[in-house]
Write an enzyme that holds these catalytic residues in place. Structure first.
Site, PDB file in Angstrom:
ATOM      1  N   THR A 217       8.087  -6.098  -8.886  1.00  0.00           N
ATOM      2  CA  THR A 217       7.474  -6.086  -7.544  1.00  0.00           C
ATOM      3  C   THR A 217       8.087  -4.942  -6.728  1.00  0.00           C
ATOM      4  O   THR A 217       9.255  -4.581  -6.915  1.00  0.00           O
ATOM      5  CB  THR A 217       7.676  -7.429  -6.814  1.00  0.00           C
ATOM      6  OG1 THR A 217       9.082  -7.658  -6.604  1.00  0.00           O
ATOM      7  CG2 THR A 217       7.076  -8.583  -7.602  1.00  0.00           C
ATOM      8  N   GLY A 218       7.276  -4.382  -5.846  1.00  0.00           N
ATOM      9  CA  GLY A 218       7.766  -3.282  -5.000  1.00  0.00           C
ATOM     10  C   GLY A 218       8.245  -2.113  -5.828  1.00  0.00           C
ATOM     11  O   GLY A 218       9.353  -1.612  -5.614  1.00  0.00           O
ATOM     12  N   SER A 219       7.409  -1.654  -6.767  1.00  0.00           N
ATOM     13  CA  SER A 219       7.881  -0.622  -7.702  1.00  0.00           C
ATOM     14  C   SER A 219       7.191   0.724  -7.516  1.00  0.00           C
ATOM     15  O   SER A 219       7.188   1.540  -8.418  1.00  0.00           O
ATOM     16  CB  SER A 219       7.731  -1.110  -9.147  1.00  0.00           C
ATOM     17  OG  SER A 219       6.463  -1.686  -9.376  1.00  0.00           O
TER      18      SER A 219
ATOM     19  N   ILE B 135      14.400   1.558  -5.775  1.00  0.00           N
ATOM     20  CA  ILE B 135      15.053   0.904  -6.914  1.00  0.00           C
ATOM     21  C   ILE B 135      13.991   0.342  -7.861  1.00  0.00           C
ATOM     22  O   ILE B 135      14.107   0.468  -9.087  1.00  0.00           O
ATOM     23  CB  ILE B 135      16.009  -0.207  -6.413  1.00  0.00           C
ATOM     24  CG1 ILE B 135      17.197   0.410  -5.650  1.00  0.00           C
ATOM     25  CG2 ILE B 135      16.502  -1.067  -7.568  1.00  0.00           C
ATOM     26  CD1 ILE B 135      18.108  -0.594  -4.954  1.00  0.00           C
ATOM     27  N   GLY B 136      12.945  -0.255  -7.300  1.00  0.00           N
ATOM     28  CA  GLY B 136      11.889  -0.853  -8.119  1.00  0.00           C
ATOM     29  C   GLY B 136      11.220   0.170  -9.016  1.00  0.00           C
ATOM     30  O   GLY B 136      10.930  -0.102 -10.191  1.00  0.00           O
TER      31      GLY B 136
ATOM     32  N   TYR C 194      19.075 -10.301   6.982  1.00  0.00           N
ATOM     33  CA  TYR C 194      18.903  -9.758   5.630  1.00  0.00           C
ATOM     34  C   TYR C 194      19.895 -10.435   4.667  1.00  0.00           C
ATOM     35  O   TYR C 194      19.505 -10.933   3.615  1.00  0.00           O
ATOM     36  CB  TYR C 194      19.135  -8.242   5.670  1.00  0.00           C
ATOM     37  CG  TYR C 194      19.175  -7.556   4.321  1.00  0.00           C
ATOM     38  CD1 TYR C 194      18.009  -7.398   3.579  1.00  0.00           C
ATOM     39  CD2 TYR C 194      20.366  -7.045   3.798  1.00  0.00           C
ATOM     40  CE1 TYR C 194      18.034  -6.745   2.337  1.00  0.00           C
ATOM     41  CE2 TYR C 194      20.400  -6.391   2.567  1.00  0.00           C
ATOM     42  CZ  TYR C 194      19.234  -6.245   1.848  1.00  0.00           C
ATOM     43  OH  TYR C 194      19.262  -5.602   0.625  1.00  0.00           O
TER      44      TYR C 194
HETATM   45  P1  NAD Z   1      12.518   0.839  -0.753  1.00  0.00           P
HETATM   46  O1  NAD Z   1      12.136   0.628   0.668  1.00  0.00           O
HETATM   47  O2  NAD Z   1      12.991   2.189  -1.176  1.00  0.00           O
HETATM   48  O3  NAD Z   1      11.313   0.410  -1.700  1.00  0.00           O
HETATM   49  C1  NAD Z   1      10.721  -0.842  -1.504  1.00  0.00           C
HETATM   50  C2  NAD Z   1       9.481  -0.959  -2.345  1.00  0.00           C
HETATM   51  O4  NAD Z   1       8.917  -2.255  -2.103  1.00  0.00           O
HETATM   52  C3  NAD Z   1       8.413   0.048  -1.985  1.00  0.00           C
HETATM   53  O5  NAD Z   1       7.765   0.409  -3.179  1.00  0.00           O
HETATM   54  C4  NAD Z   1       7.490  -0.755  -1.063  1.00  0.00           C
HETATM   55  O6  NAD Z   1       6.175  -0.265  -1.060  1.00  0.00           O
HETATM   56  C5  NAD Z   1       7.562  -2.113  -1.727  1.00  0.00           C
HETATM   57  N1  NAD Z   1       7.220  -3.213  -0.833  1.00  0.00           N
HETATM   58  C6  NAD Z   1       7.712  -3.479   0.388  1.00  0.00           C
HETATM   59  N2  NAD Z   1       7.120  -4.574   0.899  1.00  0.00           N
HETATM   60  C7  NAD Z   1       6.256  -5.022  -0.048  1.00  0.00           C
HETATM   61  C8  NAD Z   1       5.351  -6.099  -0.111  1.00  0.00           C
HETATM   62  N3  NAD Z   1       5.215  -6.933   0.921  1.00  0.00           N
HETATM   63  N4  NAD Z   1       4.601  -6.275  -1.230  1.00  0.00           N
HETATM   64  C9  NAD Z   1       4.722  -5.411  -2.266  1.00  0.00           C
HETATM   65  N5  NAD Z   1       5.560  -4.365  -2.271  1.00  0.00           N
HETATM   66  C10 NAD Z   1       6.311  -4.161  -1.162  1.00  0.00           C
HETATM   67  O7  NAD Z   1      13.602  -0.280  -1.048  1.00  0.00           O
HETATM   68  P2  NAD Z   1      14.893  -0.273  -2.002  1.00  0.00           P
HETATM   69  O8  NAD Z   1      16.053   0.243  -1.230  1.00  0.00           O
HETATM   70  O9  NAD Z   1      14.551   0.328  -3.304  1.00  0.00           O
HETATM   71  O10 NAD Z   1      15.123  -1.855  -2.164  1.00  0.00           O
HETATM   72  C11 NAD Z   1      14.601  -2.593  -3.250  1.00  0.00           C
HETATM   73  C12 NAD Z   1      15.365  -3.896  -3.359  1.00  0.00           C
HETATM   74  O11 NAD Z   1      16.743  -3.620  -3.559  1.00  0.00           O
HETATM   75  C13 NAD Z   1      15.257  -4.781  -2.105  1.00  0.00           C
HETATM   76  O12 NAD Z   1      15.115  -6.122  -2.479  1.00  0.00           O
HETATM   77  C14 NAD Z   1      16.593  -4.556  -1.426  1.00  0.00           C
HETATM   78  O13 NAD Z   1      16.993  -5.650  -0.648  1.00  0.00           O
HETATM   79  C15 NAD Z   1      17.511  -4.348  -2.631  1.00  0.00           C
HETATM   80  N6  NAD Z   1      18.744  -3.617  -2.305  1.00  0.00           N
HETATM   81  C16 NAD Z   1      18.694  -2.328  -1.870  1.00  0.00           C
HETATM   82  C17 NAD Z   1      19.883  -1.668  -1.557  1.00  0.00           C
HETATM   83  C18 NAD Z   1      19.884  -0.235  -1.082  1.00  0.00           C
HETATM   84  O14 NAD Z   1      20.920   0.217  -0.566  1.00  0.00           O
HETATM   85  N7  NAD Z   1      18.833   0.517  -1.264  1.00  0.00           N
HETATM   86  C19 NAD Z   1      21.107  -2.319  -1.683  1.00  0.00           C
HETATM   87  C20 NAD Z   1      21.117  -3.636  -2.135  1.00  0.00           C
HETATM   88  C21 NAD Z   1      19.924  -4.272  -2.460  1.00  0.00           C
END
Ligand code: NAD
Length: 264
Positions: free
Chosen positions: A13-15, A19-20, A154
């Site tokens: 999801t969210g890829s 990170i996704g 969060y």
């Molecule tokens: P990001 O904002 O770079 O990417 C998020 C992705 O999720 C995007 O592709 C976006 O389109 C998609 N998305 C958002 N809302 C959505 C929805 N309602 N339905 C479907 N897709 C949706 O985020 P990231 O930093 O890669 O974070 C990804 C995960 O990693 C999150 O769960 C976040 O909490 C976790 N995380 C991130 C970090 C960090 O520092 N980046 C640290 C710890 C954990």
């Protein structure tokens, strides 16, 4: 150890970014069929095209759906067929003073960060148990343990994911299904990059300097002393998704550079 996911289907999801996207890329490179998910059709298509041009042999498909709602999760489940590897990655973060966080924000964070994983696991896990093989991975955060005072709404959702993940693992006893969480620390994903760039502009420094200062000031116990790359997180997830990780179940796996000072 050579990870081969040929014959497995993974839903991340969210890829479409962050990170996704790196997880989807890692899984596709290891031979899995990957379902890319994001909210918008065009963004999903672009992400699928990006991976296909990099890995012409990879089987990558898209399924646009907003996983922050029950209807969106149901639409996604309908669009995918068999899922062997479910990565509950979609999530949002936003620094906000606790006293300024309205009820709607708490609900929104809960729906997307927690309920998306609950709903998708509830729909897709029974078939995994029936087939006696499956992987569910929740992308939690170091913030699940080290609750950030600037993002309590969060941190609470990330702790919630650990509880659900461990609880679901209890339902897999004696099967080939595992449920684990991965805890990244600060990671330079697309979302974080945008945040760093705007903070850097405000503070008249570069994004790299902003990142270095953040780690020094806000995560002083970090052993890594820098932000992780999205690939560093994806590598851990690809391993947990693999058959080789079969003895790891119900675990909260740290990929946070040692911020959390715990031995176990
Ligand atoms: P990001 O904002 O770079 O990417 C998020 C992705 O999720 C995007 O592709 C976006 O389109 C998609 N998305 C958002 N809302 C959505 C929805 N309602 N339905 C479907 N897709 C949706 O985020 P990231 O930093 O890669 O974070 C990804 C995960 O990693 C999150 O769960 C976040 O909490 C976790 N995380 C991130 C970090 C960090 O520092 N980046 C640290 C710890 C954990």
């Amino acid at each position: 150890m050579k990870i081969d996911l040929t014959g497995k289907t993974a839903l991340v999801t969210g890829s479409t970014a962050g990170i996704g996207h790196a997880i989807a890329e890692g899984l596709a490179a290891a031979g899995a069929k990957v379902v890319i998910n994001g909210r918008k059709e065009a963004t999903v298509e672009a992400a699928v095209a990006r991976l296909k041009s990099k890995y012409p042999d990879a089987r990558v498909v898209g399924a646009a759906a907003d996983v922050s709602t029950a209807a969106g999760c149901a639409k996604l489940v309908k669009a995918v067929n068999q899922v062997d590897i479910l990565v509950n990655n979609a999530g949002i973060f936003e620094p906000k003073d606790f006293f300024e966080i309205p009820d709607e924000d708490w609900t929104r964070f809960f729906e997307i960060n927690v309920m998306s994983g609950v709903r998708l696991s509830r729909s897709l896990m029974p078939a995994m148990l029936k087939r006696n093989w499956g992987r569910i991975i929740f992308i939690s955060s170091e913030s699940a343990v080290y609750i950030p005072k600037e993002m309590i709404q969060y941190g609470f959702t990330k702790t919630g994911q650990l509880a659900i993940s461990r609880g679901l693992a209890e339902l897999t006893t004696g099967t080939g299904v595992t449920v684990n969480s991965v805890l990244p620390g600060p990671t330079r994903s697309d979302g974080v990059e945008g945040f760093l760039q705007s903070m850097a502009a405000q503070n008249k420094v570069t994004a790299d300097e902003m990142a270095a200062n953040f780690v020094k000031e806000h995560r002083p116990s970090s052993l890594l002393q820098r932000f992780a790359t999205v690939e560093e997180i994806a590598n851990m997830v690809v391993y947990v998704a693999s058959p080789q990780s079969s003895a790891t179940n119900g675990a909260a796996l740290h990929a946070e550079g040692g911020i959390i000072r715990s031995i176990a």
